[in-house]
Design an enzyme around this catalytic site. Sequence first.
Site, PDB file in Angstrom:
ATOM      1  N   TYR A 217       0.826  -1.205   0.000  1.00 37.03           N
ATOM      2  CA  TYR A 217       0.000   0.000   0.000  1.00 37.03           C
ATOM      3  C   TYR A 217       0.856   1.248   0.000  1.00 37.03           C
ATOM      4  O   TYR A 217       2.081   1.188   0.196  1.00 37.03           O
ATOM      5  CB  TYR A 217      -0.954   0.001   1.202  1.00 37.03           C
TER       6      TYR A 217
ATOM      7  N   ARG B 257       7.906   4.010  -4.838  1.00 37.04           N
ATOM      8  CA  ARG B 257       8.054   3.066  -3.720  1.00 37.04           C
ATOM      9  C   ARG B 257       7.085   1.893  -3.885  1.00 37.04           C
ATOM     10  O   ARG B 257       7.411   0.746  -3.551  1.00 37.04           O
ATOM     11  CB  ARG B 257       7.843   3.775  -2.384  1.00 37.04           C
TER      12      ARG B 257
ATOM     13  N   ARG C  78      -7.856 -21.074  -1.536  1.00 35.17           N
ATOM     14  CA  ARG C  78      -6.706 -20.704  -0.708  1.00 35.17           C
ATOM     15  C   ARG C  78      -5.547 -21.672  -0.898  1.00 35.17           C
ATOM     16  O   ARG C  78      -5.729 -22.887  -0.809  1.00 35.17           O
ATOM     17  CB  ARG C  78      -7.134 -20.699   0.760  1.00 35.17           C
TER      18      ARG C  78
ATOM     19  N   HIS D  21      -1.038 -21.483  -0.400  1.00 32.74           N
ATOM     20  CA  HIS D  21       0.101 -20.602  -0.112  1.00 32.74           C
ATOM     21  C   HIS D  21       0.880 -20.216  -1.370  1.00 32.74           C
ATOM     22  O   HIS D  21       1.367 -19.103  -1.486  1.00 32.74           O
ATOM     23  CB  HIS D  21       1.050 -21.258   0.903  1.00 32.74           C
TER      24      HIS D  21
ATOM     25  N   LYS E 233       6.519  -1.801   1.951  1.00 22.16           N
ATOM     26  CA  LYS E 233       5.297  -1.228   2.534  1.00 22.16           C
ATOM     27  C   LYS E 233       4.154  -2.225   2.395  1.00 22.16           C
ATOM     28  O   LYS E 233       3.235  -2.061   1.589  1.00 22.16           O
ATOM     29  CB  LYS E 233       4.966   0.130   1.890  1.00 22.16           C
TER      30      LYS E 233
ATOM     31  N   GLU F  16      11.796   2.779  14.583  1.00 26.25           N
ATOM     32  CA  GLU F  16      10.830   3.773  14.095  1.00 26.25           C
ATOM     33  C   GLU F  16       9.562   3.688  14.933  1.00 26.25           C
ATOM     34  O   GLU F  16       9.439   2.818  15.808  1.00 26.25           O
ATOM     35  CB  GLU F  16      10.531   3.561  12.610  1.00 26.25           C
TER      36      GLU F  16
ATOM     37  N   LEU G  38      10.930   1.580   7.420  1.00 27.20           N
ATOM     38  CA  LEU G  38      10.405   1.973   6.118  1.00 27.20           C
ATOM     39  C   LEU G  38      11.207   3.189   5.658  1.00 27.20           C
ATOM     40  O   LEU G  38      11.476   4.097   6.454  1.00 27.20           O
ATOM     41  CB  LEU G  38       8.921   2.350   6.237  1.00 27.20           C
TER      42      LEU G  38
HETATM   43  N1  PDD Z   1       2.695   5.063   7.320  1.00 30.01           N
HETATM   44  N2  PDD Z   1       7.291   3.931   9.095  1.00 30.01           N
HETATM   45  C1  PDD Z   1       6.147   3.214   9.071  1.00 30.01           C
HETATM   46  C2  PDD Z   1       6.112   1.901   9.771  1.00 30.01           C
HETATM   47  C3  PDD Z   1       5.022   3.720   8.391  1.00 30.01           C
HETATM   48  O1  PDD Z   1       3.892   2.999   8.347  1.00 30.01           O
HETATM   49  C4  PDD Z   1       5.098   4.988   7.751  1.00 30.01           C
HETATM   50  C5  PDD Z   1       3.944   5.585   7.007  1.00 30.01           C
HETATM   51  C6  PDD Z   1       6.309   5.707   7.837  1.00 30.01           C
HETATM   52  C7  PDD Z   1       6.480   7.051   7.185  1.00 30.01           C
HETATM   53  O2  PDD Z   1       6.574   6.938   5.786  1.00 30.01           O
HETATM   54  P1  PDD Z   1       6.125   8.125   4.823  1.00 30.01           P
HETATM   55  O3  PDD Z   1       6.873   9.333   5.269  1.00 30.01           O
HETATM   56  O4  PDD Z   1       6.551   7.676   3.472  1.00 30.01           O
HETATM   57  O5  PDD Z   1       4.645   8.280   4.993  1.00 30.01           O
HETATM   58  C8  PDD Z   1       7.382   5.132   8.498  1.00 30.01           C
HETATM   59  C9  PDD Z   1       1.507   5.430   6.580  1.00 30.01           C
HETATM   60  C10 PDD Z   1       1.273   6.885   6.495  1.00 30.01           C
HETATM   61  C11 PDD Z   1       0.335   4.638   7.129  1.00 30.01           C
HETATM   62  O6  PDD Z   1       0.540   3.468   7.420  1.00 30.01           O
HETATM   63  O7  PDD Z   1      -0.768   5.167   7.238  1.00 30.01           O
END
Ligand code: PDD
Length: 283
Positions: free
Chosen positions: A34, A53, A102, A104, A149, A181, A205
């Site tokens: 996403y 990304r 389903r 894997h 992501k 983070e 991330l």
């Molecule tokens: N999340 N780290 C994690 C684990 C995140 O889920 C996100 C963003 C970031 C920041 O990334 P960016 O600056 O590219 O938004 C760092 C989004 C916004 C979400 O899950 O809603």
Amino acid sequence: MSEPLVYLNGRFVPHSEATVHVEDRGLLFADGIYEVVRVYGGRPFALDEHFHRLERSAAYMRLPLPAPVDELKTAALELLSRSGLQEATIYVQVTRGGGVPRNHAFPKEPRPTVFMIAREARPPAPELKERGASLITVPDRRWHLCHVKSIGLFLNCLAKQEALEAGADDALFVRGAVVTEASSANFMAVWGGELRTHPEGEWILSGITRQVVLTLAREAGIPVVERPFTVEELSLADEAFITGTTTEVLPVVRIDGRPVGSGRPGPVTRRLEEMYAARVRGR
Ligand code: PDD
């Protein structure tokens, strides 16, 4: 607020009619990726970076995108324009799809599901920005592909929930002794005027906001170091903040109940917050 419009597999449909297969691999295996894009004054910020990304995440997960990325980007812009929203977020999700029992193993002929939702933005509350956030540390038990992501966010959700239940605003992941983070944002801290954050790699991330903020810091002559640091080192920091598409630049003033520096948002944080606010609106 009216019902959001959804882009689903090439069509624009009302939210209540946007449905996916019950055996979609996104539902069964979190087999999907996403992006969240923020729109300021009708203009998406860093749209290319987000879609780039998305392409990288797709490549890591060997997930075929249902259309060339430029087509998806055009669809996102069309969705935004149809929504008429000025201050918005666009959520984009792609999964390996469904329609087969389903299993894997990846389907031989995957039919990926893509959808996008444009919604009114919900920026951090002014009161939270004013006072700064409090965080609790939680062990980082996530997998080793945090740079992808992926929609597999259970441990991120659990961390956030634990933070709220502890009376804090968010959680800070700690892997071993190393600060990685926050639950949905990157983390940065300042020692003696020097800005430090965890380097890119499999433990965080590669945030788009992170990259913009580091560039702004360098432009402002603030020394930037991308190097891991421990919770113990963090206890001596003067300032801290988190960065993210929906979080923007948000000061952090308490960690595990102890004040960060003076316990008030610091000058480097405030400066970057202002610079970021100007940059996203093209100033
Ligand atoms: N999340 N780290 C994690 C684990 C995140 O889920 C996100 C963003 C970031 C920041 O990334 P960016 O600056 O590219 O938004 C760092 C989004 C916004 C979400 O899950 O809603």
